[in-house]
Design a protein around this motif. Structure first.
Motif, PDB file in Angstrom:
ATOM      1  N   UNK A  49       0.821  -1.140   0.017  1.00  0.00           N
ATOM      2  CA  UNK A  49      -0.046  -0.035   0.132  1.00  0.00           C
ATOM      3  C   UNK A  49       0.788   1.236  -0.049  1.00  0.00           C
ATOM      4  N   UNK A  50       2.058   1.029   0.643  1.00  0.00           N
ATOM      5  CA  UNK A  50       2.928   2.412   0.670  1.00  0.00           C
ATOM      6  C   UNK A  50       3.505   2.560  -0.675  1.00  0.00           C
ATOM      7  N   UNK A  51       3.920   1.402  -1.310  1.00  0.00           N
ATOM      8  CA  UNK A  51       4.404   1.547  -2.640  1.00  0.00           C
ATOM      9  C   UNK A  51       3.611   2.036  -3.455  1.00  0.00           C
ATOM     10  N   UNK A  52       2.049   1.461  -3.443  1.00  0.00           N
ATOM     11  CA  UNK A  52       1.185   2.187  -4.346  1.00  0.00           C
ATOM     12  C   UNK A  52       1.072   3.691  -4.160  1.00  0.00           C
ATOM     13  N   UNK A  53       1.006   4.161  -2.967  1.00  0.00           N
ATOM     14  CA  UNK A  53       0.852   5.511  -2.667  1.00  0.00           C
ATOM     15  C   UNK A  53       1.962   6.400  -3.138  1.00  0.00           C
TER      16      UNK A  53
END
Length: 91
Positions: A49-53
């Protein structure tokens, strides 16, 4: 993920031999063991999720060099976040 100025065509992987719809069978005494614990799985989800953000923040760059620098930073952050699960030192 999209790279500014880059277009790709879909490809189909061809295999040798005929197509079979049957999957290989496992032995009756083979156990199904989860790959990760629930804690490890949750960590990987959070890192994803952090990567997608981070990747969505890179979308503002229209020039490839700036986008690439941002993308490299996102990948490094993901690697650091997921390292305990993906590259454990004592497994």
């Amino acid at each position: 993920m999209s790279i500014p100025g880059f277009r790709a065509e879909a490809s189909v992987r061809r295999s040798a031999g005929c197509y079979t719809s049957r999957a290989p069978r496992a032995a009756a005494d083979d156990r199904i063991v989860p790959m990760w614990t629930e804690e490890e799985r949750q960590l990987l989800i959070m890192c994803g999720q952090r990567y997608d953000s981070c990747e969505s923040e890179c979308a503002v760059f229209t020039e490839y060099p700036q986008w690439q620098d941002c993308n490299i930073a996102c990948n490094q952050q993901y690697d650091e976040c997921a390292a305990p699960v993906l590259w454990p030192s004592n497994r």
